[in-house]
Design a protein around this motif. Sequence first.
Motif, PDB file in Angstrom:
ATOM      1  N   ALA A 189      14.974 -58.412 -34.477  1.00  0.00           N
ATOM      2  CA  ALA A 189      14.336 -59.340 -35.547  1.00  0.00           C
ATOM      3  C   ALA A 189      14.785 -60.755 -35.583  1.00  0.00           C
ATOM      4  N   TYR A 190      16.281 -60.694 -35.328  1.00  0.00           N
ATOM      5  CA  TYR A 190      16.948 -62.073 -35.489  1.00  0.00           C
ATOM      6  C   TYR A 190      16.306 -62.900 -34.439  1.00  0.00           C
ATOM      7  N   GLU A 191      16.437 -62.590 -33.141  1.00  0.00           N
ATOM      8  CA  GLU A 191      15.796 -63.300 -32.257  1.00  0.00           C
ATOM      9  C   GLU A 191      14.466 -63.735 -32.258  1.00  0.00           C
ATOM     10  N   GLU A 192      13.644 -62.962 -32.744  1.00  0.00           N
ATOM     11  CA  GLU A 192      12.073 -63.178 -32.935  1.00  0.00           C
ATOM     12  C   GLU A 192      12.036 -64.123 -34.224  1.00  0.00           C
ATOM     13  N   ALA A 193      12.835 -64.116 -35.032  1.00  0.00           N
ATOM     14  CA  ALA A 193      12.624 -65.104 -36.201  1.00  0.00           C
ATOM     15  C   ALA A 193      13.341 -66.371 -35.698  1.00  0.00           C
ATOM     16  N   ALA A 194      14.186 -66.459 -34.869  1.00  0.00           N
ATOM     17  CA  ALA A 194      14.420 -67.651 -34.105  1.00  0.00           C
ATOM     18  C   ALA A 194      13.573 -68.485 -33.423  1.00  0.00           C
ATOM     19  N   ARG A 195      12.803 -67.542 -32.626  1.00  0.00           N
ATOM     20  CA  ARG A 195      11.872 -68.047 -31.740  1.00  0.00           C
ATOM     21  C   ARG A 195      10.479 -68.292 -32.572  1.00  0.00           C
ATOM     22  N   ASP A 196      10.292 -67.631 -33.546  1.00  0.00           N
ATOM     23  CA  ASP A 196       9.215 -68.218 -34.502  1.00  0.00           C
ATOM     24  C   ASP A 196       9.411 -69.667 -35.113  1.00  0.00           C
ATOM     25  N   LEU A 197      11.011 -69.936 -35.333  1.00  0.00           N
ATOM     26  CA  LEU A 197      11.407 -71.263 -35.722  1.00  0.00           C
ATOM     27  C   LEU A 197      11.393 -72.147 -34.740  1.00  0.00           C
ATOM     28  N   GLY A 198      11.012 -71.956 -33.495  1.00  0.00           N
ATOM     29  CA  GLY A 198      10.991 -72.928 -32.421  1.00  0.00           C
ATOM     30  C   GLY A 198      11.916 -73.117 -31.631  1.00  0.00           C
ATOM     31  N   ALA A 199      13.081 -72.269 -31.703  1.00  0.00           N
ATOM     32  CA  ALA A 199      14.389 -72.346 -30.998  1.00  0.00           C
ATOM     33  C   ALA A 199      13.853 -71.922 -29.378  1.00  0.00           C
ATOM     34  N   THR A 200      14.727 -72.360 -28.635  1.00  0.00           N
ATOM     35  CA  THR A 200      14.628 -72.211 -27.251  1.00  0.00           C
ATOM     36  C   THR A 200      15.368 -70.815 -26.765  1.00  0.00           C
ATOM     37  N   PRO A 201      15.169 -70.007 -25.672  1.00  0.00           N
ATOM     38  CA  PRO A 201      15.822 -68.846 -25.234  1.00  0.00           C
ATOM     39  C   PRO A 201      17.758 -69.246 -25.481  1.00  0.00           C
ATOM     40  N   TRP A 202      18.026 -70.504 -25.043  1.00  0.00           N
ATOM     41  CA  TRP A 202      19.367 -70.737 -25.018  1.00  0.00           C
ATOM     42  C   TRP A 202      19.993 -71.062 -26.340  1.00  0.00           C
ATOM     43  N   GLN A 203      18.904 -71.640 -27.073  1.00  0.00           N
ATOM     44  CA  GLN A 203      19.450 -71.880 -28.587  1.00  0.00           C
ATOM     45  C   GLN A 203      19.568 -70.640 -29.433  1.00  0.00           C
ATOM     46  N   THR A 204      18.545 -69.722 -29.098  1.00  0.00           N
ATOM     47  CA  THR A 204      18.428 -68.355 -29.595  1.00  0.00           C
ATOM     48  C   THR A 204      19.728 -67.665 -29.187  1.00  0.00           C
ATOM     49  N   PHE A 205      20.142 -67.617 -28.127  1.00  0.00           N
ATOM     50  CA  PHE A 205      21.562 -66.962 -27.477  1.00  0.00           C
ATOM     51  C   PHE A 205      22.646 -67.595 -28.076  1.00  0.00           C
ATOM     52  N   ARG A 206      22.900 -68.796 -28.312  1.00  0.00           N
ATOM     53  CA  ARG A 206      24.082 -69.703 -28.720  1.00  0.00           C
ATOM     54  C   ARG A 206      24.192 -69.552 -30.375  1.00  0.00           C
ATOM     55  N   HIS A 207      23.147 -69.731 -30.802  1.00  0.00           N
ATOM     56  CA  HIS A 207      23.185 -69.724 -32.305  1.00  0.00           C
ATOM     57  C   HIS A 207      22.873 -68.448 -33.133  1.00  0.00           C
ATOM     58  N   VAL A 208      22.337 -67.588 -32.556  1.00  0.00           N
ATOM     59  CA  VAL A 208      21.613 -66.206 -33.202  1.00  0.00           C
ATOM     60  C   VAL A 208      22.743 -65.078 -32.255  1.00  0.00           C
ATOM     61  N   VAL A 209      22.277 -64.825 -31.270  1.00  0.00           N
ATOM     62  CA  VAL A 209      23.033 -63.470 -30.585  1.00  0.00           C
ATOM     63  C   VAL A 209      24.497 -63.394 -30.395  1.00  0.00           C
ATOM     64  N   LEU A 210      24.947 -64.840 -29.891  1.00  0.00           N
ATOM     65  CA  LEU A 210      26.491 -64.898 -29.621  1.00  0.00           C
ATOM     66  C   LEU A 210      27.302 -64.784 -30.738  1.00  0.00           C
ATOM     67  N   PRO A 211      26.902 -65.414 -32.182  1.00  0.00           N
ATOM     68  CA  PRO A 211      27.613 -65.280 -33.174  1.00  0.00           C
ATOM     69  C   PRO A 211      27.790 -63.885 -33.808  1.00  0.00           C
ATOM     70  N   LEU A 212      26.604 -63.031 -33.524  1.00  0.00           N
ATOM     71  CA  LEU A 212      26.405 -61.641 -33.872  1.00  0.00           C
ATOM     72  C   LEU A 212      27.264 -60.592 -32.998  1.00  0.00           C
ATOM     73  N   ILE A 213      27.457 -60.749 -31.806  1.00  0.00           N
ATOM     74  CA  ILE A 213      27.990 -60.117 -31.015  1.00  0.00           C
ATOM     75  C   ILE A 213      29.636 -60.716 -30.583  1.00  0.00           C
ATOM     76  N   GLY A 214      29.896 -61.779 -31.170  1.00  0.00           N
ATOM     77  CA  GLY A 214      31.454 -62.443 -30.961  1.00  0.00           C
ATOM     78  C   GLY A 214      32.368 -61.625 -31.086  1.00  0.00           C
TER      79      GLY A 214
END
Length: 296
Positions: A189-214
């Motif tokens: 759901a975090y990735e879906e929310a980022a995409r709904d806000l217009g984030a690109t796949p790279w932005q989603t990974f860098r600002h959402v996924v990577l901090p969560l799995i850091g």
Amino acid sequence: MTPREPRPAGFWPLAIVFTLFVLFMYGPTLTIFVLSFQGPEGGLTFPLRGISLHWFRQLAEGLGTVDIGAAMRRSLLLGATVMALTIVLAVLAGLAFRKKLRGGNALFFVTVASLIMPSIIVSLGIELQFRLLDGGIKAALAALGAQNALDNYGTALGLMTSALGAHLTWTLPFGLLIMFAVFNRFNPAYEEAARDLGATPWQTFRHVVLPLIGPSVVGIGMFGFTLSWDEIARTSQAIGDVNTLPLELQGLTSTVTTPAIYALGTMTTIVSFAVMGLALALASALGRRRRAGSST
């Protein structure tokens, strides 16, 4: 004030077994650490004969023909490279396996198969592959008439070739299994929310996924370095004409009869604990940052 409940009948036997287990695991390390600080007249056993840094100074000066400094630099370089590649490949593989892949099960079993294979067999197999590669390269150079290159050619076995591959067969499966566990609990759901806000796949990974799995990524890096740092069996046949620090340490156990060998063991242990401490501190910092970000 409520009285303390009596301990179960099995508490003390289990406590004794646990204490003996801890002593069995860490007692030898503690013994080596203590004996490495003996005086110049110290031996390989108790009792201690003085306390000094004499054997550490002798270690810095060198142990006969063995260049400990060069071996340590090689091990650090190899460990850092293995750590970086393990992180990158494990994260990419974890992301890829989130989707249904054709042949994904077979690829997974091939990847983790090296964990159940004897390490010396893996090392011998890699050495054989590179020997065959050497034969092919020499045959190609001879066919091309490159006699000068053929005369100067040694072997493809080396620190950053065969040894690197051998270590990755050990560290990468662990990193992949950690990533599987992490993404199995990851909320998309975090990735879906980022995409709904217009984030690109790279932005989603860098600002959402990577901090969560850091924190987990830091753990993979710690595993990658520490497993590579003290690996012997997979390195022994695949290293070529140089040695890493564990191989030098193994060789010195039959020739060095002074506490200098204990000083070397203490140094390698300190490096391992320093890496683990740094990894835990970084993982804790990333966890606090993530919690602080989610609370705002």
